[in-house]
Design an enzyme around this catalytic site. Structure first.
Site, PDB file in Angstrom:
ATOM      1  N   THR A  48       3.911 -44.475 -37.547  1.00 59.73           N
ATOM      2  CA  THR A  48       4.498 -45.767 -37.201  1.00 59.73           C
ATOM      3  C   THR A  48       3.510 -46.836 -37.653  1.00 59.73           C
ATOM      4  O   THR A  48       2.390 -46.896 -37.137  1.00 59.73           O
ATOM      5  CB  THR A  48       4.716 -45.878 -35.674  1.00 59.73           C
ATOM      6  OG1 THR A  48       5.520 -44.785 -35.251  1.00 59.73           O
ATOM      7  CG2 THR A  48       5.408 -47.179 -35.329  1.00 59.73           C
ATOM      8  N   LYS A  95      12.659 -48.361 -36.395  1.00 54.53           N
ATOM      9  CA  LYS A  95      11.784 -47.841 -35.332  1.00 54.53           C
ATOM     10  C   LYS A  95      11.318 -48.968 -34.400  1.00 54.53           C
ATOM     11  O   LYS A  95      11.401 -48.843 -33.176  1.00 54.53           O
ATOM     12  CB  LYS A  95      10.575 -47.152 -35.995  1.00 54.53           C
ATOM     13  CG  LYS A  95       9.424 -46.809 -35.082  1.00 54.53           C
ATOM     14  CD  LYS A  95       9.583 -45.478 -34.417  1.00 54.53           C
ATOM     15  CE  LYS A  95       8.467 -45.224 -33.424  1.00 54.53           C
ATOM     16  NZ  LYS A  95       8.684 -44.040 -32.637  1.00 54.53           N
ATOM     17  N   LYS A 145       1.422 -50.640 -28.893  1.00 53.77           N
ATOM     18  CA  LYS A 145       1.278 -50.638 -30.364  1.00 53.77           C
ATOM     19  C   LYS A 145       2.606 -51.019 -31.029  1.00 53.77           C
ATOM     20  O   LYS A 145       2.647 -51.880 -31.905  1.00 53.77           O
ATOM     21  CB  LYS A 145       0.826 -49.245 -30.834  1.00 53.77           C
ATOM     22  CG  LYS A 145       0.818 -49.103 -32.351  1.00 53.77           C
ATOM     23  CD  LYS A 145       0.607 -47.676 -32.838  1.00 53.77           C
ATOM     24  CE  LYS A 145       0.884 -47.611 -34.347  1.00 53.77           C
ATOM     25  NZ  LYS A 145       0.706 -46.299 -34.930  1.00 53.77           N
TER      26      LYS A 145
HETATM   27  P1  NAD Z   1      -3.403 -38.874 -33.414  1.00 52.90           P
HETATM   28  O1  NAD Z   1      -4.469 -39.903 -33.247  1.00 52.90           O
HETATM   29  O2  NAD Z   1      -3.350 -37.698 -32.492  1.00 52.90           O
HETATM   30  O3  NAD Z   1      -3.424 -38.305 -34.929  1.00 52.90           O
HETATM   31  C1  NAD Z   1      -3.828 -39.049 -36.054  1.00 52.90           C
HETATM   32  C2  NAD Z   1      -4.711 -38.150 -36.893  1.00 52.90           C
HETATM   33  O4  NAD Z   1      -5.077 -38.830 -38.094  1.00 52.90           O
HETATM   34  C3  NAD Z   1      -6.030 -37.762 -36.185  1.00 52.90           C
HETATM   35  O5  NAD Z   1      -6.161 -36.369 -36.121  1.00 52.90           O
HETATM   36  C4  NAD Z   1      -7.117 -38.387 -37.077  1.00 52.90           C
HETATM   37  O6  NAD Z   1      -8.301 -37.616 -37.146  1.00 52.90           O
HETATM   38  C5  NAD Z   1      -6.395 -38.441 -38.404  1.00 52.90           C
HETATM   39  N1  NAD Z   1      -6.985 -39.405 -39.353  1.00 52.90           N
HETATM   40  C6  NAD Z   1      -7.417 -40.665 -39.097  1.00 52.90           C
HETATM   41  N2  NAD Z   1      -7.879 -41.233 -40.247  1.00 52.90           N
HETATM   42  C7  NAD Z   1      -7.708 -40.322 -41.220  1.00 52.90           C
HETATM   43  C8  NAD Z   1      -7.983 -40.319 -42.612  1.00 52.90           C
HETATM   44  N3  NAD Z   1      -8.506 -41.381 -43.229  1.00 52.90           N
HETATM   45  N4  NAD Z   1      -7.710 -39.194 -43.336  1.00 52.90           N
HETATM   46  C9  NAD Z   1      -7.163 -38.091 -42.718  1.00 52.90           C
HETATM   47  N5  NAD Z   1      -6.887 -38.051 -41.402  1.00 52.90           N
HETATM   48  C10 NAD Z   1      -7.149 -39.149 -40.663  1.00 52.90           C
HETATM   49  O7  NAD Z   1      -2.014 -39.698 -33.344  1.00 52.90           O
HETATM   50  P2  NAD Z   1      -0.538 -39.086 -33.141  1.00 52.90           P
HETATM   51  O8  NAD Z   1      -0.172 -39.165 -31.701  1.00 52.90           O
HETATM   52  O9  NAD Z   1      -0.437 -37.803 -33.890  1.00 52.90           O
HETATM   53  O10 NAD Z   1       0.324 -40.214 -33.876  1.00 52.90           O
HETATM   54  C11 NAD Z   1       0.414 -40.301 -35.293  1.00 52.90           C
HETATM   55  C12 NAD Z   1       1.406 -41.395 -35.656  1.00 52.90           C
HETATM   56  O11 NAD Z   1       2.686 -41.076 -35.093  1.00 52.90           O
HETATM   57  C13 NAD Z   1       1.038 -42.778 -35.133  1.00 52.90           C
HETATM   58  O12 NAD Z   1       1.360 -43.730 -36.119  1.00 52.90           O
HETATM   59  C14 NAD Z   1       1.903 -42.929 -33.886  1.00 52.90           C
HETATM   60  O13 NAD Z   1       2.194 -44.273 -33.594  1.00 52.90           O
HETATM   61  C15 NAD Z   1       3.150 -42.173 -34.311  1.00 52.90           C
HETATM   62  N6  NAD Z   1       3.942 -41.624 -33.190  1.00 52.90           N
HETATM   63  C16 NAD Z   1       3.340 -40.976 -32.151  1.00 52.90           C
HETATM   64  C17 NAD Z   1       4.102 -40.475 -31.115  1.00 52.90           C
HETATM   65  C18 NAD Z   1       3.468 -39.748 -29.952  1.00 52.90           C
HETATM   66  O14 NAD Z   1       4.165 -39.513 -28.960  1.00 52.90           O
HETATM   67  N7  NAD Z   1       2.209 -39.340 -30.040  1.00 52.90           N
HETATM   68  C19 NAD Z   1       5.505 -40.628 -31.134  1.00 52.90           C
HETATM   69  C20 NAD Z   1       6.100 -41.263 -32.227  1.00 52.90           C
HETATM   70  C21 NAD Z   1       5.309 -41.772 -33.235  1.00 52.90           C
END
Ligand code: NAD
Length: 290
Positions: A87, A162, A237
């Site tokens: 997102t 979204k 966010k």
């Molecule tokens: P998270 O923080 O658990 O995962 C993000 C991952 O990206 C981490 O493991 C981090 O180490 C990695 N990362 C950061 N910088 C990086 C880079 N330069 N290269 C490679 N990897 C890198 O977050 P999440 O909960 O998995 O969410 C991911 C996305 O999905 C976000 O944009 C969030 O808004 C969206 N989202 C999350 C949810 C939820 O319920 N968690 C629901 C819908 C949407």
């Protein structure tokens, strides 16, 4: 298919694991998280993208997406598709898609709804922006990771859908919580309140499917001490992204702006950080007028 998967956090790891289970080859890269079983660890994002027909990103925000895209686009084979499921702001989604398309790639913005539970069960909903050919290429993967993929339009349409959806969700959750707190003070039983509103014109997903009052309605995070679920931090966010988009598009969104400010206070100044976004109900319960 050979897939590059970048960002294997709470959402990315179970999504990649489902692709492996369905028989796809997945090369993963994350700066911190471990690889799920069956995902081959690549030494860099570019390495994960090399030779892949589809590269999926699942990253925290638009700035990180732009940096990762700048690294992977030159490494991708012509005709491959870059599919971002994070997102992020509409502007970043459109900028990354334009860069990918200029390099002869397909590009999709495909944010999800359904949370970690949906990612694990393979029941996410994808809201997708981008071209028809790119959508057709990635559709079989959406079908593995989710139960529904809606092609919303051109680049940025997925992110637009979204943030508009989540702006409605933030506003209706606040409205539902403040109405419960008012009903309490008027001496109205919560179960009666639910029975009436859930079948009347005040009904919404927030009331009917995710009721913020413990012990009332279907099981929800309220029945689990308001452990997320969907964390208030993530709602903040998304509400900020909707306000950023509204500013860029000159749209008047006063309720969205107020919801963003209430979630900001809840997360940054009160006890909302790490709690489910429906914990607005105990917040209102504890407050008084004025
Ligand atoms: P998270 O923080 O658990 O995962 C993000 C991952 O990206 C981490 O493991 C981090 O180490 C990695 N990362 C950061 N910088 C990086 C880079 N330069 N290269 C490679 N990897 C890198 O977050 P999440 O909960 O998995 O969410 C991911 C996305 O999905 C976000 O944009 C969030 O808004 C969206 N989202 C999350 C949810 C939820 O319920 N968690 C629901 C819908 C949407």
């Amino acid at each position: 298919m050979q897939i590059g998967f970048i960002g294997l956090g709470n959402m990315g790891a179970p999504m990649a694991a489902n692709l492996v289970k369905a028989g796809h080859g997945v090369a993963g890269f994350d700066t911190a998280a471990p690889m799920p079983e069956g995902v081959t660890r690549a030494a860099s994002a570019a390495e994960a993208a090399k030779g892949a027909q589809v590269v999926i990103t699942m990253l925290p925000n638009g700035a990180i997406l732009r940096a990762v895209a700048a690294e992977v686009i030159p490494a991708m084979a012509k005709g491959a598709v870059l599919c971002d499921c994070s997102t992020v702001d509409v502007e970043s989604a459109r900028a990354v898609a334009a860069d990918a398309e200029a390099a002869g790639l397909g590009a999709l913005d495909a944010p999800v709804s359904g949370g970690v539970g949906g990612a694990t069960a393979g029941t996410l909903t994808f809201m997708v922006g981008g071209g028809d050919a790119a959508f057709a290429t990635v559709k079989p993967l959406f079908d593995v990771m989710g139960q529904k993929a809606v092609h919303c339009g051109g680049s940025g349409a997925g992110q637009s859908a979204k943030i508009c959806n989540n702006m409605i969700l933030g506003v209706t959750m606040i409205a539902t919580c403040e109405a419960f707190a008012l009903a309490d003070k008027l001496g109205l039983d919560r179960q009666k309140m639910f029975d009436v509103v859930s079948t009347s014109s005040g009904s919404s997903w927030s009331m009917n499917a995710y009721c913020p009052a413990p012990g009332v309605g279907p099981k929800s995070p309220a029945d689990n001490g308001y452990r997320p679920g969907f964390a208030a931090d993530l709602m903040l966010k998304d509400l900020r992204l909707s306000q950023q988009a509204a500013e860029g598009a000159d749209a008047d969104t006063p309720m969205g702006a107020l919801a963003a400010e209430l979630y900001r206070r809840f997360v940054e100044e009160e006890d909302g950080r790490g709690r489910d976004f429906s914990a607005m109900l105990p917040r209102f319960e504890a407050r008084h007028r004025g």
